[in-house]
Write a protein that holds these residues in place. Structure first.
Motif, PDB file in Angstrom:
ATOM      1  N   ALA A 114       0.830  -1.208   0.000  1.00 38.42           N
ATOM      2  CA  ALA A 114       0.000   0.000   0.000  1.00 38.42           C
ATOM      3  C   ALA A 114       0.860   1.252   0.000  1.00 38.42           C
ATOM      4  CB  ALA A 114      -0.919  -0.006   1.222  1.00 38.42           C
ATOM      5  N   ALA A 115       1.982   1.190   0.701  1.00 38.23           N
ATOM      6  CA  ALA A 115       2.848   2.365   0.813  1.00 38.23           C
ATOM      7  C   ALA A 115       3.496   2.745  -0.506  1.00 38.23           C
ATOM      8  CB  ALA A 115       3.920   2.128   1.868  1.00 38.23           C
ATOM      9  N   VAL A 116       3.747   1.773  -1.379  1.00 38.60           N
ATOM     10  CA  VAL A 116       4.448   2.070  -2.638  1.00 38.60           C
ATOM     11  C   VAL A 116       3.519   2.195  -3.849  1.00 38.60           C
ATOM     12  CG1 VAL A 116       6.578   0.977  -1.855  1.00 38.60           C
ATOM     13  CG2 VAL A 116       4.932  -0.365  -3.200  1.00 38.60           C
ATOM     14  N   LYS A 117       2.227   1.943  -3.669  1.00 45.35           N
ATOM     15  CA  LYS A 117       1.342   1.830  -4.833  1.00 45.35           C
ATOM     16  C   LYS A 117       1.248   3.099  -5.681  1.00 45.35           C
ATOM     17  CE  LYS A 117      -3.104   2.845  -2.647  1.00 45.35           C
ATOM     18  NZ  LYS A 117      -4.416   2.334  -2.308  1.00 45.35           N
ATOM     19  N   ASN A 118       1.442   4.261  -5.098  1.00 44.71           N
ATOM     20  CA  ASN A 118       1.337   5.509  -5.868  1.00 44.71           C
ATOM     21  C   ASN A 118       2.692   6.125  -6.213  1.00 44.71           C
ATOM     22  OD1 ASN A 118      -1.531   5.526  -5.892  1.00 44.71           O
ATOM     23  ND2 ASN A 118      -1.525   6.302  -3.793  1.00 44.71           N
ATOM     24  N   ILE A 119       3.749   5.383  -6.011  1.00 51.56           N
ATOM     25  CA  ILE A 119       5.098   5.904  -6.293  1.00 51.56           C
ATOM     26  C   ILE A 119       5.499   5.513  -7.713  1.00 51.56           C
ATOM     27  CG2 ILE A 119       7.520   5.861  -5.623  1.00 51.56           C
ATOM     28  CD1 ILE A 119       6.615   5.143  -2.778  1.00 51.56           C
ATOM     29  N   PRO A 120       5.851   6.479  -8.557  1.00 49.27           N
ATOM     30  CA  PRO A 120       6.280   6.145  -9.925  1.00 49.27           C
ATOM     31  C   PRO A 120       7.511   5.237  -9.914  1.00 49.27           C
ATOM     32  CG  PRO A 120       5.875   8.504  -9.716  1.00 49.27           C
ATOM     33  CD  PRO A 120       5.816   7.932  -8.333  1.00 49.27           C
ATOM     34  N   GLU A 121       7.531   4.286 -10.814  1.00 53.57           N
ATOM     35  CA  GLU A 121       8.638   3.333 -10.897  1.00 53.57           C
ATOM     36  C   GLU A 121       9.956   4.073 -11.091  1.00 53.57           C
ATOM     37  OE1 GLU A 121       9.961  -0.555 -13.539  1.00 53.57           O
ATOM     38  OE2 GLU A 121       7.912   0.206 -13.690  1.00 53.57           O
ATOM     39  N   GLY A 122      10.983   3.628 -10.377  1.00 51.14           N
ATOM     40  CA  GLY A 122      12.305   4.220 -10.499  1.00 51.14           C
ATOM     41  C   GLY A 122      12.548   5.417  -9.600  1.00 51.14           C
ATOM     42  N   THR A 123      11.554   5.809  -8.812  1.00 51.24           N
ATOM     43  CA  THR A 123      11.707   6.960  -7.916  1.00 51.24           C
ATOM     44  C   THR A 123      12.468   6.552  -6.664  1.00 51.24           C
ATOM     45  OG1 THR A 123       9.591   7.866  -8.671  1.00 51.24           O
ATOM     46  CG2 THR A 123      10.459   8.728  -6.598  1.00 51.24           C
ATOM     47  N   PRO A 142      10.586  -1.612  -3.605  1.00 50.30           N
ATOM     48  CA  PRO A 142      11.546  -0.619  -4.134  1.00 50.30           C
ATOM     49  C   PRO A 142      11.898   0.502  -3.157  1.00 50.30           C
ATOM     50  CG  PRO A 142       9.378  -0.200  -5.048  1.00 50.30           C
ATOM     51  CD  PRO A 142       9.251  -1.449  -4.204  1.00 50.30           C
ATOM     52  N   PHE A 143      12.378   0.126  -1.978  1.00 49.25           N
ATOM     53  CA  PHE A 143      12.850   1.119  -1.025  1.00 49.25           C
ATOM     54  C   PHE A 143      14.362   1.242  -1.160  1.00 49.25           C
ATOM     55  CE2 PHE A 143       9.084  -0.703   1.285  1.00 49.25           C
ATOM     56  CZ  PHE A 143       8.256   0.393   1.109  1.00 49.25           C
ATOM     57  N   ASN A 144      14.864   2.469  -1.072  1.00 55.28           N
ATOM     58  CA  ASN A 144      16.293   2.713  -1.250  1.00 55.28           C
ATOM     59  C   ASN A 144      17.042   2.994   0.042  1.00 55.28           C
ATOM     60  OD1 ASN A 144      14.766   4.039  -3.848  1.00 55.28           O
ATOM     61  ND2 ASN A 144      16.600   2.882  -4.392  1.00 55.28           N
TER      62      ASN A 144
END
Length: 198
Positions: A114-123, A142-144
């Motif tokens: 749910a936390a990543v669903k609205n994050i554009p890929e590669g951000t 995809p957490f950095n």
């Protein structure tokens, strides 16, 4: 941990220190209060003094789950965006990063999907998660970089021996910078401000 040996006057000293650093972004990684949301009331004007051009973000820690609605309102009044299994996109010029925040592992229901669903890929995505050991569970996402608290660095540390006790959720990552085993994601554990019951 406002309310247990720490009050608004103690927090004022911390805010002065933070202000001198002139941060671009401010992140609180949970356990804002030790038990009662009312313990934040006197500190709201103190926290409201903090400013950061990219925003002020917070998540709940395991001690923050009494009266969550009141605590959420107080954080909002202090100018913080509370992230509960959600994210916020921060843009500056043509560039952007995301700040994602998860619910607490012990008293909430963290949902990385749910936390990543609205994050554009590669951000580039900064994760705020109270318990640092949760980093090993989110390596597939995809957490950095993960910022955490919870451990207090053990609260009591002795030379050569290090932390004498760390709570569940911070047995592996205790204080400072680490990297997860598989993805090598950096995990930074802040020892925090104040203390709680042992």
């Amino acid at each position: 941990h406002l309310g247990f040996n720490t009050d608004a006057s103690d927090l004022s000293d911390l805010v002065n220190t933070i202000e001198k650093e002139a941060p671009d972004l401010i992140c609180f990684t949970g356990d804002i209060v030790d038990s009662e949301a009312d313990d934040l009331i006197a500190a709201v004007p103190v926290l409201a003094r903090l400013s950061a051009p990219l925003g002020k973000f917070a998540i709940f820690g395991n001690h923050d789950y009494k009266h969550t609605e009141q605590l959420a309102e107080l954080l909002k009044a202090a100018g913080f965006r509370l992230l509960r299994n959600e994210s916020s996109l921060i843009k500056r010029g043509n560039e952007a990063i995301a700040v994602a925040g998860l619910e607490d592992m012990l008293h909430g229901k963290p949902d990385p999907q749910a936390a990543v669903k609205n994050i554009p890929e590669g951000t580039f995505t900064l994760l705020l998660m109270h318990e640092p050991d949760y980093a090993d569970r989110v390596e597939a996402y995809p957490f950095n970089l993960q910022l955490s608290g919870h451990s207090h660095g053990g609260q009591i540390r002795l030379p050569l021996l290090g932390a004498l006790f760390t709570p569940y959720g911070s047995q592996k990552y205790i204080a400072g910078l680490y990297y997860t085993d598989v993805k090598k994601m950096p995990v930074y554990v802040n020892r925090g401000f104040g203390e709680t019951y042992m």
